[in-house]
Each structure stands twice: as structure tokens, then as C-alpha cells.
Scaffold this active site. Structure first.
Site, PDB file in Angstrom:
ATOM      1  N   TYR A 195       0.815  -1.353  -0.105  1.00 23.57           N
ATOM      2  CA  TYR A 195       0.132   0.188   0.198  1.00 23.57           C
ATOM      3  C   TYR A 195       0.889   1.318  -0.231  1.00 23.57           C
ATOM      4  CZ  TYR A 195      -5.019  -0.793   0.155  1.00 23.57           C
ATOM      5  OH  TYR A 195      -6.227  -1.062  -0.210  1.00 23.57           O
ATOM      6  N   LYS A 200      -2.762   1.240 -24.876  1.00 23.22           N
ATOM      7  CA  LYS A 200      -2.905   1.390 -26.167  1.00 23.22           C
ATOM      8  C   LYS A 200      -1.803   1.527 -27.229  1.00 23.22           C
ATOM      9  CE  LYS A 200      -7.559   3.065 -25.182  1.00 23.22           C
ATOM     10  NZ  LYS A 200      -7.800   3.769 -23.749  1.00 23.22           N
ATOM     11  N   ASP A 228      -7.100  14.534 -24.037  1.00 23.07           N
ATOM     12  CA  ASP A 228      -7.172  13.243 -23.702  1.00 23.07           C
ATOM     13  C   ASP A 228      -6.536  12.435 -24.837  1.00 23.07           C
ATOM     14  OD1 ASP A 228      -7.657  10.574 -23.362  1.00 23.07           O
ATOM     15  OD2 ASP A 228      -9.762  10.658 -22.914  1.00 23.07           O
ATOM     16  N   ARG A 239      -1.770  -1.940 -18.465  1.00 26.30           N
ATOM     17  CA  ARG A 239      -3.296  -1.072 -18.463  1.00 26.30           C
ATOM     18  C   ARG A 239      -3.093  -0.335 -17.372  1.00 26.30           C
ATOM     19  NH1 ARG A 239      -7.540  -4.055 -20.950  1.00 26.30           N
ATOM     20  NH2 ARG A 239      -8.561  -2.109 -20.317  1.00 26.30           N
ATOM     21  N   GLU A 255      -0.660   4.857  -0.480  1.00 26.30           N
ATOM     22  CA  GLU A 255      -1.173   6.119  -0.942  1.00 26.30           C
ATOM     23  C   GLU A 255      -0.534   7.328  -0.376  1.00 26.30           C
ATOM     24  OE1 GLU A 255      -3.412   3.646   0.546  1.00 26.30           O
ATOM     25  OE2 GLU A 255      -5.115   4.021   0.102  1.00 26.30           O
ATOM     26  N   THR A 288      -3.921   6.718 -21.342  1.00 28.10           N
ATOM     27  CA  THR A 288      -3.771   5.563 -20.969  1.00 28.10           C
ATOM     28  C   THR A 288      -2.305   4.840 -21.210  1.00 28.10           C
ATOM     29  OG1 THR A 288      -4.766   4.603 -23.066  1.00 28.10           O
ATOM     30  CG2 THR A 288      -6.448   4.695 -21.022  1.00 28.10           C
TER      31      THR A 288
HETATM   32  N1  DSN Z   1     -12.024   1.211 -24.366  1.00 28.90           N
HETATM   33  C1  DSN Z   1     -11.250   2.259 -24.835  1.00 28.90           C
HETATM   34  C2  DSN Z   1     -11.451   2.290 -26.465  1.00 28.90           C
HETATM   35  O1  DSN Z   1     -11.714   1.244 -27.059  1.00 28.90           O
HETATM   36  O2  DSN Z   1     -11.509   3.315 -27.121  1.00 28.90           O
HETATM   37  C3  DSN Z   1     -11.931   3.517 -24.496  1.00 28.90           C
HETATM   38  O3  DSN Z   1     -12.069   3.650 -23.148  1.00 28.90           O
END
Ligand code: DSN
Length: 488
Positions: free
Chosen positions: A76, A285, A253, A291, A78, A282
Site C-alpha cells: 500500500y 493502447k 485526452d 493497463r 497512498e 492510458t
Molecule cells: N475502451 C477504450 C476504447 O476502446 O477506445 C476507451 O475507453
């Protein structure tokens, strides 16, 4: 191009060592819950055997994946680096500081926060940081309080009214924006008075004059740029000018295209980081990490972003922050730039492959990592097309298109992305073949009726097509193996 070095380097040794590690890990798991070990093996086999074209997915390197399976998971922590609510966080401090350092260096950002567990969390951290920076401090002063502990219940009411009464302008969901950009099913749609900008109905492109006009009229506190399903680049310098004109904070974003920013495919006006006050992403991707999420910010917003935990986040996932550091270190290698350029080149090859076979694409093409195919020209809904493609081993997701006649559930589009298969080593020729296989499936799919009338979900795929496409894709997949040399 060949499979990127992060999945193979430094050669066979790497694959052999990773194989040993996974075999040992699976043996340990098997001794406790064999069904989980079996599902884990099957997941790799399934991913190896399918054409993964989901625009938001990728394949992380064994180094990234192995980093997540350690005892950092048990800790932990925080708080922030050097200032934790738990004891014995010295190694978590090392990990979080490295993740933040790599992120700052990679993106040229003054400040990076590596704790968000996902993109949604990153956006929530950003929203609260902007509210805290823009609203909460002056609100406290107006209320004659130095900090929140001085506030009476009545003061809290006044503050809540202020916080919950702000305006947010973001891209509409049906033209490619994300749920977290102010839409009802997400808390952002409940926190803010939301208005959307869309795209030009003729070209499908963002109309910056229309965005500026909407901003002048609506006067948002936050202007959100960025997308999940818009197949084009965005001029973030222009977005910042619009934000400045109306006194808005620009939040970008970049969850979908962070890999193209990291790989310097998007530079100048197309690089959001120098233009946005706050940039979120994120890490899994196009960036090809674990993740998770990340927030980048200017000095002005950094102190408020740093309070993400415990403001809106649970305890940081130290094992994932460690994996973020590894992935960001990979993204700083020259090979990642080649990878990112190939992602964009391959998207163009895929789009051209569709266009020359008569398919209709939203915006008529792409200049990022994704392609949005309008399947109404095949007489199908997105749901029918997605299912038929899956029968043939082509993994995609259905997606709304602008002014979608079939709504957000059935949809009229299929979104394709190139990050994952580019990691496997696919090039332009392979993506042209993918376009051919997709068109083969869609041309041979017919809508079918349900027992009570027309159906937007049921379909029939002509005999033999799934087998034909499976066989063709098996050949390309075998020539571009996932995790070459990795055996379980
Ligand atoms: N799940 C992502 C996507 O597929 O674009 C966005 O949250």
C-alpha cells in the site's frame, strides 16, 4: 517492417528466458487453480491465432508483463513520492519516480503523475485538479477560509454548488469523443454542464470555427480535445487558442494516440503536450504498456494533480507503475519511433485497401492509427458486422458513426486499429490483405430476421467464408508471430 525489438530483443536468449519464466509461473499457478493456468495458456493461443484489430489494444512486451507479477502488488502506498500515508514505501517511491521521470522525458512534460489505474481515472484526476486549481482556491478565499478544514457545513454547500455548476465542452460521442468527455453514463456527464462539438457533416472533420463559436457561446471552464474514434489528427495549437480566448483550461485526452506522440509521428501543432494545460492518457493502447493511466500537467496544475490519491484514486498499483516505467523506457528507444511511424503508415494502407474495394470510410481515410468503416454500405449494422468478422477470426469493435441511424448499441460502424498487428510485424502489404479479408466477410454477410421481424443483431455468413478467411489470416499470422520464440 519486422517485429519490433521490444518483443524480441536481445534475440533468442530473451525469448528463451521469458519462456522459462512463464513456464515456471504457470506451473505455480497450476498447483493452486489449474483452470486459471489453462485460461491463461488459452488466452495466448487465441491472441496468437486472431487478427486483433481493436484500436485500443496492443501487445505489451514480456518485460512489461513480467514486471506486473511481483510483490509490489502487495504494497500500500497512498500519497505521493516521499510523502506516503503508509510506512516502508521507499521502493515504491523509486518505482513511481522512475515512471514519472520517463514520462516527463518522453513527452517533454514539466510534470507527470503515474498513479491513475485507467484512462477514466486519469480524466477524473484531471477534472478534479482543474476544479481545485480554478474553483476551489478562490472559493475558499471568498468564503474566508484558508483550507477545507475551516469550512462550515453551510460553506460546503456553497462550495459544492460552485464545483457542481461548471461547464465542459468536449467532442461528441458519435463523432469520436469519449464517454468521460461529459456523457451521462459517466460521472463527468453528471459533474458538469456539458455541451459537445461535432464534426462537419460533409467532410467528417473537426470544424475549428464551429468549435470556437460553441466555446464563445458556452464559455466552458474546460475544453476537452482528444478522441476514441476520430480517424484524423487534431490541431492542438488551434484548440489552445480557442481555450485561451474564452478563458478555458485545455485538457487533451491522448489515450488513443499517445504512442504516436511518443514516437514523434505527431509533432508541432499535433503534439498535445506543449499546448494543453493538462494531458491525460492510458498506457496500454498505442503506447504499448501495462493497463493504466497517466496525467501530464503544467506547473500550475501539478500540485492539484498530485492529490489524485486519495482525492479520487485508491492506493496506487505499484506493480503497474513499475511496468509503466519499463514500457516508457521502451518507448524512449529509437525502435519505438519506427514502430509508431509504421502504425500510421499501416492505418493508411488499411484505409486505402478498403477504399479501393469500394468501402465507405468516415472522413474518407485516416492519418492516425485508426480507420472507421461505415458498414451501412454493406447493408449491415455494426453489431452484425462485428459478429460476422469475429466468426472469421477478425477481432474488431462496432462503433457509432456521425448521425448514426442505428444508435450507440447496434451502431453503423466498425473501428479498426493498427497498433497491435504492427507490433507483430505487419506492414502495408499485410494490411492490404486484411482489408481484402474484411471486405470478403462483409460482402458475404446478410442481415437476418428475428422471429418477430427485422433484427439489427442477427445475420448469416455464407458457407465457407469463415474457413477461407481463417486459413488466409493463419498464413499471415504465422509469418508474423506474436512473441516469437516464446513457448509455454
Ligand atoms: N475502451 C477504450 C476504447 O476502446 O477506445 C476507451 O475507453
Amino acid at each position: 517492417m519486422t517485429a519490433d525489438s521490444s518483443l524480441t530483443a536481445p534475440g533468442v536468449e530473451y525469448a528463451a528466458t521469458a519462456s522459462e519464466a512463464y513456464r515456471a509461473a504457470l506451473a505455480v499457478i497450476e498447483s493452486v487453480e489449474p483452470r486459471i493456468a489453462a485460461a491463461t495458456r488459452k488466452e495466448l493461443a487465441d491472441q496468437r491465432d486472431s487478427l486483433k484489430l481493436i484500436a485500443s489494444e496492443n501487445y505489451a512486451s514480456p518485460a512489461v508483463l513480467l514486471t506486473m507479477g511481483t510483490w509490489f502488488s502487495d504494497k500500500y502506498a497512498e500519497g505521493t513520492i516521499g510523502h506516503r500515508f503508509y510506512a516502508a514505501c521507499q521502493n515504491v517511491d523509486t518505482v513511481e519516480a522512475l515512471a514519472a521521470e520517463h514520462a516527463r522525458e518522453l513527452f517533454g512534460a514539466p510534470y507527470a503523475y503515474a498513479q491513475p489505474h485507467s484512462g477514466i481515472d486519469a480524466n477524473l484526476v484531471a477534472y478534479w485538479a482543474i476544479l481545485a486549481t480554478r474553483i476551489e482556491a478562490p472559493g475558499l478565499a471568498e468564503l474566508g477560509a484558508k483550507n477545507v478544514n475551516d469550512l462550515s457545513e453551510q460553506d460546503w454547500e456553497a462550495l459544492r454548488a460552485k464545483l457542481g455548476n461548471q461547464r465542459l465542452l468536449g467532442m461528441s460521442l458519435e463523432t469520436g469523443g469519449h464517454l468521460t468527455h461529459g456523457f451521462r453514463p459517466n460521472v463527468s456527464g453528471k459533474m458538469f454542464h456539458q455541451r459537445s462539438y461535432g464534426t462537419d457533416p460533409e467532410t467528417g472533420l473537426i470544424d475549428y470555427a464551429a468549435v470556437a463559436a460553441a466555446a464563445r457561446e458556452f464559455k466552458p471552464l474546460i475544453l476537452v480535445a482528444g478522441y476514441s474514434a476520430y480517424p484524423r489528427r487534431v490541431n492542438f495549437a488551434t484548440m489552445r487558442e480557442i481555450a485561451d480566448e474564452v478563458g478555458a483550461t485545455l485538457l487533451v485526452d491522448m489515450a488513443h494516440f499517445a504512442g504516436l506522440v511518443a514516437g514523434k509521428v505527431f509533432t508541432g501543432d499535433e503534439d498535445p503536450v506543449p499546448h494543453a494545460h493538462v494531458t491525460t492518457t492510458t498506457t496500454h493502447k498505442s503506447l504499448r504498456g501495462p493497463r493504466g493511466g497517466l496525467v501530464l500537467a503544467t506547473e500550475e496544475y501539478a500540485p492539484a494533480v498530485d492529490k489524485g490519491c486519495p482525492m479520487v484514486l485508491g492506493g496506487p498499483l505499484s506493480h503497474v507503475m513499475a511496468a509503466k516505467a519499463v514500457a516508457l523506457a521502451e518507448a524512449r528507444q529509437p525502435a519505438f519511433r519506427e514502430y509508431a511511424q509504421a502504425v500510421a503508415d499501416n492505418a493508411k494502407a488499411l484505409a486505402d485497401g478498403f477504399l479501393k474495394r469500394g468501402a465507405r470510410l468516415v472522413t474518407g481515410g485516416t492519418d492516425n492509427h485508426l480507420v472507421l468503416l461505415d458498414v451501412t454500405s454493406f447493408g449491415l449494422t455494426g453489431r452484425q458486422a462485428e459478429s460476422a468478422l469475429l466468426d472469421a477470426g477478425v477481432v474488431t469493435n462496432r462503433n457509432s458513426i456521425p448521425a448514426d441511424p442505428n444508435g450507440a448499441w447496434y451502431t453503423s460502424g466498425i473501428r479498426f486499429g493498427t497498433p497491435a498487428l504492427t507490433t507483430r510485424g505487419f506492414g502495408a502489404a499485410e494490411f492490404d490483405r486484411v482489408a481484402e479479408l474484411v471486405v470478403d466477410v462483409l460482402k458475404n454477410t446478410q442481415p437476418a430476421a428475428a422471429s418477430n421481424g427485422p433484427s439489427k443483431a442477427k445475420y448469416t455468413l455464407a458457407d465457407g467464408v469463415a474457413d477461407r478467411v481463417h486459413a488466409a489470416s493463419a498464413e499471415i499470422l504465422a509469418a508474423n508471430p506474436l512473441y516469437p520464440g516464446l513457448t509455454l
